[in-house]
Design a protein around this motif. Structure first.
Motif, PDB file in Angstrom:
ATOM      1  N   PRO A 111      -0.137  -7.995  -4.796  1.00  0.00           N
ATOM      2  CA  PRO A 111      -0.364  -8.072  -3.378  1.00  0.00           C
ATOM      3  C   PRO A 111       0.830  -7.457  -2.532  1.00  0.00           C
ATOM      4  N   ILE A 112       1.939  -7.222  -3.031  1.00  0.00           N
ATOM      5  CA  ILE A 112       3.128  -6.680  -2.182  1.00  0.00           C
ATOM      6  C   ILE A 112       3.010  -5.061  -2.401  1.00  0.00           C
ATOM      7  N   ARG A 113       2.283  -4.542  -3.445  1.00  0.00           N
ATOM      8  CA  ARG A 113       2.162  -3.058  -3.388  1.00  0.00           C
ATOM      9  C   ARG A 113       0.826  -2.753  -2.440  1.00  0.00           C
ATOM     10  N   ARG A 114       0.037  -3.451  -2.546  1.00  0.00           N
ATOM     11  CA  ARG A 114      -1.504  -3.510  -1.862  1.00  0.00           C
ATOM     12  C   ARG A 114      -1.139  -3.313  -0.194  1.00  0.00           C
ATOM     13  N   GLU A 115      -0.335  -4.429  -0.046  1.00  0.00           N
ATOM     14  CA  GLU A 115      -0.107  -4.360   1.402  1.00  0.00           C
ATOM     15  C   GLU A 115       0.725  -3.379   1.889  1.00  0.00           C
ATOM     16  N   ILE A 116       1.554  -2.997   1.058  1.00  0.00           N
ATOM     17  CA  ILE A 116       2.576  -1.916   1.665  1.00  0.00           C
ATOM     18  C   ILE A 116       1.683  -0.605   1.736  1.00  0.00           C
ATOM     19  N   LEU A 117       0.799  -0.346   0.879  1.00  0.00           N
ATOM     20  CA  LEU A 117      -0.097   0.716   0.775  1.00  0.00           C
ATOM     21  C   LEU A 117      -1.128   0.868   2.163  1.00  0.00           C
ATOM     22  N   LYS A 118      -1.346  -0.405   2.518  1.00  0.00           N
ATOM     23  CA  LYS A 118      -2.316  -0.563   3.757  1.00  0.00           C
ATOM     24  C   LYS A 118      -1.342  -0.055   5.011  1.00  0.00           C
ATOM     25  N   TYR A 119      -0.284  -0.368   5.186  1.00  0.00           N
ATOM     26  CA  TYR A 119       0.499   0.141   6.189  1.00  0.00           C
ATOM     27  C   TYR A 119       0.662   1.586   6.043  1.00  0.00           C
ATOM     28  N   LEU A 120       0.561   2.252   5.133  1.00  0.00           N
ATOM     29  CA  LEU A 120       0.653   3.639   5.002  1.00  0.00           C
ATOM     30  C   LEU A 120      -0.599   4.316   4.920  1.00  0.00           C
ATOM     31  N   LYS A 121      -1.594   3.648   5.397  1.00  0.00           N
ATOM     32  CA  LYS A 121      -2.755   4.539   5.378  1.00  0.00           C
ATOM     33  C   LYS A 121      -2.893   5.526   6.251  1.00  0.00           C
ATOM     34  N   ILE A 122      -2.234   5.604   7.260  1.00  0.00           N
ATOM     35  CA  ILE A 122      -2.102   6.578   8.254  1.00  0.00           C
ATOM     36  C   ILE A 122      -1.632   8.022   7.748  1.00  0.00           C
ATOM     37  N   PHE A 123      -0.968   7.789   6.585  1.00  0.00           N
ATOM     38  CA  PHE A 123      -0.738   8.943   5.721  1.00  0.00           C
ATOM     39  C   PHE A 123      -1.618   9.504   4.624  1.00  0.00           C
ATOM     40  N   GLY A 124      -2.895   8.527   4.709  1.00  0.00           N
ATOM     41  CA  GLY A 124      -3.686   8.934   3.535  1.00  0.00           C
ATOM     42  C   GLY A 124      -3.674   8.000   2.362  1.00  0.00           C
ATOM     43  N   TYR A 125      -2.898   7.264   2.325  1.00  0.00           N
ATOM     44  CA  TYR A 125      -2.773   6.367   0.958  1.00  0.00           C
ATOM     45  C   TYR A 125      -3.680   5.596   1.035  1.00  0.00           C
ATOM     46  N   LYS A 126      -4.583   5.433  -0.106  1.00  0.00           N
ATOM     47  CA  LYS A 126      -5.757   4.655  -0.616  1.00  0.00           C
ATOM     48  C   LYS A 126      -5.765   3.841  -2.036  1.00  0.00           C
ATOM     49  N   GLU A 127      -5.465   2.681  -1.980  1.00  0.00           N
ATOM     50  CA  GLU A 127      -5.225   2.152  -3.139  1.00  0.00           C
ATOM     51  C   GLU A 127      -6.635   2.121  -4.035  1.00  0.00           C
ATOM     52  N   ASN A 128      -6.049   2.201  -5.305  1.00  0.00           N
ATOM     53  CA  ASN A 128      -7.334   2.423  -6.342  1.00  0.00           C
ATOM     54  C   ASN A 128      -7.053   0.898  -7.092  1.00  0.00           C
ATOM     55  N   GLU A 129      -7.916  -0.070  -6.543  1.00  0.00           N
ATOM     56  CA  GLU A 129      -7.639  -1.571  -6.771  1.00  0.00           C
ATOM     57  C   GLU A 129      -7.685  -1.577  -8.499  1.00  0.00           C
ATOM     58  N   ALA A 130      -8.448  -1.084  -9.135  1.00  0.00           N
ATOM     59  CA  ALA A 130      -8.436  -1.422 -10.603  1.00  0.00           C
ATOM     60  C   ALA A 130      -7.020  -0.717 -11.379  1.00  0.00           C
ATOM     61  N   ALA A 131      -7.023   0.314 -10.618  1.00  0.00           N
ATOM     62  CA  ALA A 131      -5.584   1.224 -11.288  1.00  0.00           C
ATOM     63  C   ALA A 131      -4.367   0.345 -10.984  1.00  0.00           C
ATOM     64  N   ASN A 132      -4.477  -0.326  -9.764  1.00  0.00           N
ATOM     65  CA  ASN A 132      -3.364  -0.907  -9.243  1.00  0.00           C
ATOM     66  C   ASN A 132      -3.243  -2.368 -10.101  1.00  0.00           C
ATOM     67  N   ALA A 133      -4.237  -3.033 -10.218  1.00  0.00           N
ATOM     68  CA  ALA A 133      -4.108  -4.317 -11.209  1.00  0.00           C
ATOM     69  C   ALA A 133      -3.802  -3.927 -12.561  1.00  0.00           C
ATOM     70  N   ASP A 134      -3.996  -2.797 -13.212  1.00  0.00           N
ATOM     71  CA  ASP A 134      -3.758  -2.391 -14.406  1.00  0.00           C
ATOM     72  C   ASP A 134      -1.989  -2.156 -14.527  1.00  0.00           C
ATOM     73  N   ALA A 135      -1.687  -1.502 -13.467  1.00  0.00           N
ATOM     74  CA  ALA A 135      -0.334  -1.207 -13.549  1.00  0.00           C
ATOM     75  C   ALA A 135       0.880  -2.267 -13.425  1.00  0.00           C
TER      76      ALA A 135
END
Length: 395
Positions: free
Chosen positions: A336-360
């Motif tokens: 959840p912490i990585r997911r939230e940080i990436l949401k804040y960075l969406k202005i730079f184009g970052y988009k979470e891959n939910e499955a990959a994030n869960a696996d790592a």
């Protein structure tokens, strides 16, 4: 040919973390922890060949020496003595003098002790571990690996404190940075992931644990980092406040607080613990947040917001950015912490891959953003391997 092992020692004021590391593969053949030193019930636990052991440290005197004496017995018991070729020590502060790993002699040990003014909680403990290890392993070469060394490539515009230059000249007050071995390791591993020479790679390394820091790495070298003169600066942490208005210190002193009370508050009762009023542990924060605990929710929001702000600000230090790297106990596991940080960075184009994030998680590495978007990845850190490698390289 027998493997070359390095005994890695991380000596704290009340603890001693140790591992016997294969300097080629990075595998920990033996690992353990002595803790509660200086108290009535010091203990020592270790893991060997998949089995865990736990004993009390008995006898009076210096618990660091007693723990290392027991460690010698363990190494001999498992037949590892002849394969251990060196001892590598993690030392927190090397000041401006130490910019790389160095073999320890009497002069070097004296310099480490002299730098205790810059790290009063850490360097004396590190020196105590060195002294005990030299006594226990008198024939083995001993090496010091400094947390601050990797950051000595920072330019003056990054490390200069905006106070009188006389204070820098007289007392060495400047930004030093810490977690250097972690940022060094994960950046080299990230370069392998993207198949690019480290000398041509640029990353923002985000080490999130009970202690936390961000590091901008350009062409493989540290050019800025969030921790400062001490590990108290930068990000909010488990019990440390991170960046605050220094005027708060004067304000509390006028209210009657002593120096000891203030810095105990900033170091031991702030961060996750202070904001949540509950716990310093990120796992406890996430569990309580799911149950609707307002303090835990606020701590989560403050932490992720500040991490994202630091990442964004460090983009200006780089000509290009190959990837953001998450590491450390929180960075490697707290989805959840990585997911939230990436949401804040969406202005730079970052988009979470939910499955990959869960696996790592839980020791797994991987890219956690969608294909075609800027890269963020998880790389588990291995500071002990860095200490073993750099020690073995100097043999």
């Amino acid at each position: 040919m027998a493997n070359a092992y390095v005994l890695v020692i991380n000596s704290g004021s009340s603890s001693l973390k140790f591992a016997v590391i294969d300097s080629q593969s990075g595998d920990a053949v033996l690992s353990g922890l002595g803790e509660c030193f200086g108290m009535s019930n010091p203990t020592m636990n270790w893991k060997y060949a998949g089995t865990k052991y736990d004993v009390s440290i008995t006898g009076g005197g210096d618990h660091h020496k007693l723990a290392i004496k027991r460690l010698v017995e363990i190494i001999n018991e498992y037949g590892l003595a002849e394969q251990v070729t060196a001892v590598g020590h993690r030392i927190v502060h090397g000041g401006e003098k130490f910019t790389k790993t160095i073999r320890i002699n009497e002069e070097i040990l004296a310099e480490i002790i002299k730098l205790s003014d810059l790290a009063p909680l850490h360097n004396p403990a590190g020196a105590k571990g060195i002294e005990a290890a030299i006594e226990a392993f008198p024939t083995l070469p001993q090496f010091a690996v400094f947390d601050t060394a990797f950051h000595q490539t920072m330019p003056s515009k990054a490390f200069t404190c905006t106070i009188s230059n006389e204070l820098y000249k007289e007392h060495g007050i400047r930004r030093y940075g810490f977690h250097g071995t972690s940022h060094y390791f994960v950046s080299r591993e990230a370069a392998k992931v993207i198949d690019k020479p480290i000398e041509e790679s640029s990353f923002i390394s985000v080490h999130l644990g009970n202690g936390a820091s961000v590091c901008a790495i350009k062409d493989g070298q540290s050019v800025d980092t969030s921790m400062g003169f001490t590990p108290l600066a930068g990000l909010m942490m488990g019990t440390r406040c991170g960046d605050i208005d220094p005027g708060i210190i004067e304000f509390l002193m006028k209210k009657g607080w002593t120096q000891e009370q203030i810095f105990s508050e900033l170091n031991k009762n702030s961060g996750f613990l202070g904001v949540s009023g509950l716990t310093s542990d990120a796992r406890g924060i996430l569990e309580a947040m799911e149950e609707g605990h307002k303090g835990a929710t606020l701590a989560f929001q403050v932490f992720t917001y500040r991490v994202a702000k630091y990442i964004a600000s460090y983009m200006v230090t780089l000509d290009s950015l190959d990837a953001i790297i998450f590491t450390g106990g929180i960075g490697e596991n707290a989805l959840p912490i990585r997911r939230e940080i990436l949401k804040y960075l969406k202005i730079f184009g970052y988009k979470e891959n939910e499955a990959a994030n869960a696996d790592a998680r839980f020791g797994a590495r991987g890219i956690i953003t969608e294909d075609g978007t800027p890269v963020a990845m998880v790389i588990p850190t291995n500071e002990e391997f860095v200490i073993a490698q750099q020690s073995a390289a100097l043999l």
